[in-house]
Design a protein around this motif. Structure first.
Motif, PDB file in Angstrom:
ATOM      1  N   TRP A 143     -10.598  -1.850  -5.206  1.00 47.57           N
ATOM      2  CA  TRP A 143     -10.345  -2.413  -3.881  1.00 47.57           C
ATOM      3  C   TRP A 143     -10.136  -1.270  -2.887  1.00 47.57           C
ATOM      4  O   TRP A 143      -9.500  -0.277  -3.203  1.00 47.57           O
ATOM      5  CB  TRP A 143      -9.081  -3.279  -3.882  1.00 47.57           C
ATOM      6  CG  TRP A 143      -9.232  -4.530  -4.674  1.00 47.57           C
ATOM      7  CD1 TRP A 143      -9.022  -4.691  -6.012  1.00 47.57           C
ATOM      8  CD2 TRP A 143      -9.652  -5.796  -4.192  1.00 47.57           C
ATOM      9  NE1 TRP A 143      -9.265  -5.974  -6.389  1.00 47.57           N
ATOM     10  CE2 TRP A 143      -9.651  -6.691  -5.282  1.00 47.57           C
ATOM     11  CE3 TRP A 143     -10.003  -6.281  -2.941  1.00 47.57           C
ATOM     12  CZ2 TRP A 143     -10.005  -8.019  -5.167  1.00 47.57           C
ATOM     13  CZ3 TRP A 143     -10.349  -7.612  -2.827  1.00 47.57           C
ATOM     14  CH2 TRP A 143     -10.351  -8.471  -3.924  1.00 47.57           C
ATOM     15  N   SER A 144     -10.660  -1.441  -1.685  1.00 47.96           N
ATOM     16  CA  SER A 144     -10.428  -0.502  -0.594  1.00 47.96           C
ATOM     17  C   SER A 144      -9.825  -1.272   0.569  1.00 47.96           C
ATOM     18  O   SER A 144     -10.183  -2.419   0.818  1.00 47.96           O
ATOM     19  CB  SER A 144     -11.739   0.147  -0.126  1.00 47.96           C
ATOM     20  OG  SER A 144     -12.289   0.930  -1.159  1.00 47.96           O
ATOM     21  N   THR A 145      -8.929  -0.631   1.282  1.00 49.53           N
ATOM     22  CA  THR A 145      -8.306  -1.251   2.443  1.00 49.53           C
ATOM     23  C   THR A 145      -9.196  -1.027   3.659  1.00 49.53           C
ATOM     24  O   THR A 145      -9.632   0.092   3.905  1.00 49.53           O
ATOM     25  CB  THR A 145      -6.912  -0.652   2.691  1.00 49.53           C
ATOM     26  OG1 THR A 145      -6.124  -0.836   1.522  1.00 49.53           O
ATOM     27  CG2 THR A 145      -6.240  -1.284   3.878  1.00 49.53           C
ATOM     28  N   PHE A 146      -9.460  -2.095   4.386  1.00 53.84           N
ATOM     29  CA  PHE A 146     -10.212  -2.009   5.634  1.00 53.84           C
ATOM     30  C   PHE A 146      -9.320  -2.480   6.769  1.00 53.84           C
ATOM     31  O   PHE A 146      -8.425  -3.305   6.566  1.00 53.84           O
ATOM     32  CB  PHE A 146     -11.467  -2.902   5.589  1.00 53.84           C
ATOM     33  CG  PHE A 146     -12.580  -2.310   4.783  1.00 53.84           C
ATOM     34  CD1 PHE A 146     -13.663  -1.708   5.406  1.00 53.84           C
ATOM     35  CD2 PHE A 146     -12.544  -2.346   3.407  1.00 53.84           C
ATOM     36  CE1 PHE A 146     -14.691  -1.160   4.659  1.00 53.84           C
ATOM     37  CE2 PHE A 146     -13.558  -1.806   2.649  1.00 53.84           C
ATOM     38  CZ  PHE A 146     -14.641  -1.209   3.277  1.00 53.84           C
ATOM     39  N   ARG A 147      -9.604  -1.972   7.979  1.00 53.63           N
ATOM     40  CA  ARG A 147      -8.787  -2.338   9.126  1.00 53.63           C
ATOM     41  C   ARG A 147      -9.639  -2.287  10.392  1.00 53.63           C
ATOM     42  O   ARG A 147     -10.405  -1.355  10.591  1.00 53.63           O
ATOM     43  CB  ARG A 147      -7.625  -1.360   9.238  1.00 53.63           C
ATOM     44  CG  ARG A 147      -6.704  -1.614  10.395  1.00 53.63           C
ATOM     45  CD  ARG A 147      -5.556  -0.644  10.427  1.00 53.63           C
ATOM     46  NE  ARG A 147      -4.682  -0.922   9.287  1.00 53.63           N
ATOM     47  CZ  ARG A 147      -3.752  -0.080   8.846  1.00 53.63           C
ATOM     48  NH1 ARG A 147      -3.579   1.087   9.425  1.00 53.63           N
ATOM     49  NH2 ARG A 147      -2.987  -0.392   7.828  1.00 53.63           N
ATOM     50  N   ASP A 203      -2.047   7.933  -0.571  1.00 55.30           N
ATOM     51  CA  ASP A 203      -2.502   8.643  -1.768  1.00 55.30           C
ATOM     52  C   ASP A 203      -1.703   9.906  -2.067  1.00 55.30           C
ATOM     53  O   ASP A 203      -1.513  10.269  -3.225  1.00 55.30           O
ATOM     54  CB  ASP A 203      -3.978   9.024  -1.628  1.00 55.30           C
ATOM     55  CG  ASP A 203      -4.894   7.827  -1.626  1.00 55.30           C
ATOM     56  OD1 ASP A 203      -4.487   6.752  -2.106  1.00 55.30           O
ATOM     57  OD2 ASP A 203      -6.032   7.954  -1.128  1.00 55.30           O
ATOM     58  N   GLN A 225      -4.288  -1.007  -7.581  1.00 52.42           N
ATOM     59  CA  GLN A 225      -5.396  -1.951  -7.714  1.00 52.42           C
ATOM     60  C   GLN A 225      -6.708  -1.177  -7.635  1.00 52.42           C
ATOM     61  O   GLN A 225      -7.094  -0.707  -6.565  1.00 52.42           O
ATOM     62  CB  GLN A 225      -5.340  -2.993  -6.589  1.00 52.42           C
ATOM     63  CG  GLN A 225      -4.099  -3.857  -6.631  1.00 52.42           C
ATOM     64  CD  GLN A 225      -4.053  -4.691  -7.887  1.00 52.42           C
ATOM     65  OE1 GLN A 225      -4.893  -5.562  -8.083  1.00 52.42           O
ATOM     66  NE2 GLN A 225      -3.095  -4.407  -8.755  1.00 52.42           N
ATOM     67  N   SER A 226      -7.377  -1.021  -8.752  1.00 46.88           N
ATOM     68  CA  SER A 226      -8.656  -0.317  -8.740  1.00 46.88           C
ATOM     69  C   SER A 226      -9.749  -1.266  -8.267  1.00 46.88           C
ATOM     70  O   SER A 226      -9.649  -2.484  -8.413  1.00 46.88           O
ATOM     71  CB  SER A 226      -8.976   0.225 -10.138  1.00 46.88           C
ATOM     72  OG  SER A 226      -9.099  -0.830 -11.053  1.00 46.88           O
ATOM     73  N   SER A 234       0.851  -1.186   0.000  1.00 48.70           N
ATOM     74  CA  SER A 234       0.000   0.000   0.000  1.00 48.70           C
ATOM     75  C   SER A 234       0.886   1.234   0.000  1.00 48.70           C
ATOM     76  O   SER A 234       2.003   1.205   0.518  1.00 48.70           O
ATOM     77  CB  SER A 234      -0.889   0.032   1.257  1.00 48.70           C
ATOM     78  OG  SER A 234      -1.764  -1.061   1.279  1.00 48.70           O
TER      79      SER A 234
END
Length: 159
Positions: free
Chosen positions: A142-146, A122, A139-140, A119
């Motif tokens: 996709w969103s990172t979650f945590r 931005d 990678q379009s 990652s």
């Protein structure tokens, strides 16, 4: 001349300092809770969970790559997740970052891994341009979650 080698226990203090330097660069100077003992255990303990390589120039560590294995259920093989790649500001442009990434790409290729991924913030234009210059693409879709803190504890308590 850049030399890439596996990190050794004696490298832990400099890697930890570079982690602090990276946090400062990423505008989170107080976020690092890691300690030398914790890092040493994760890298060199009975059951290592992470791996690291360092870039040396004239026997001085100029940067590091810290990574761990992930797994692609679709591909059926491991991959490398690059947690951190950092080169000292005064050493940038000398090929250390490129050499560290090339080393990880060789490890992945030699072991039959499907990918190397990471990652990037931005706003980090210089890093994004560097990665794209090597052929890496975002990678379009996709969103990172945590999960962290209270949310992590609440989900852990679900039965």
């Amino acid at each position: 001349m850049t030399t890439i080698r596996e990190a050794r226990p004696a490298d832990v203090p400099v890697i930890l300092q570079l982690i602090h330097d990276l946090a400062l660069y990423e505008r989170e100077p107080d976020a690092v809770k890691n300690t030398a003992e914790s890092l040493r255990n994760a890298l060199f303990g009975e059951r290592p969970s992470i791996f690291a390589h360092v870039a040396e120039d004239h026997h001085q560590v100029q940067g590091f790559a810290l990574w761990f294995l992930n797994y692609s259920t679709w591909e059926g093989v491991n991959g490398i997740y690059l947690e951190d790649l950092y080169v000292r500001p005064e050493a940038r442009g000398a090929g250390h970052g490129k050499a560290l990434l090339a080393n990880l790409a060789r490890i992945a290729a030699d072991r039959g891994y499907a990918r190397v991924e990471w990652s990037v913030l931005d706003w980090n234009g210089p890093s994004i341009r560097f990665y794209e210059s090597l052929g890496a693409r975002p990678q379009s879709g996709w969103s990172t979650f945590r999960l962290t803190g209270d949310a992590l504890a609440e989900v852990a308590a679900l039965r």
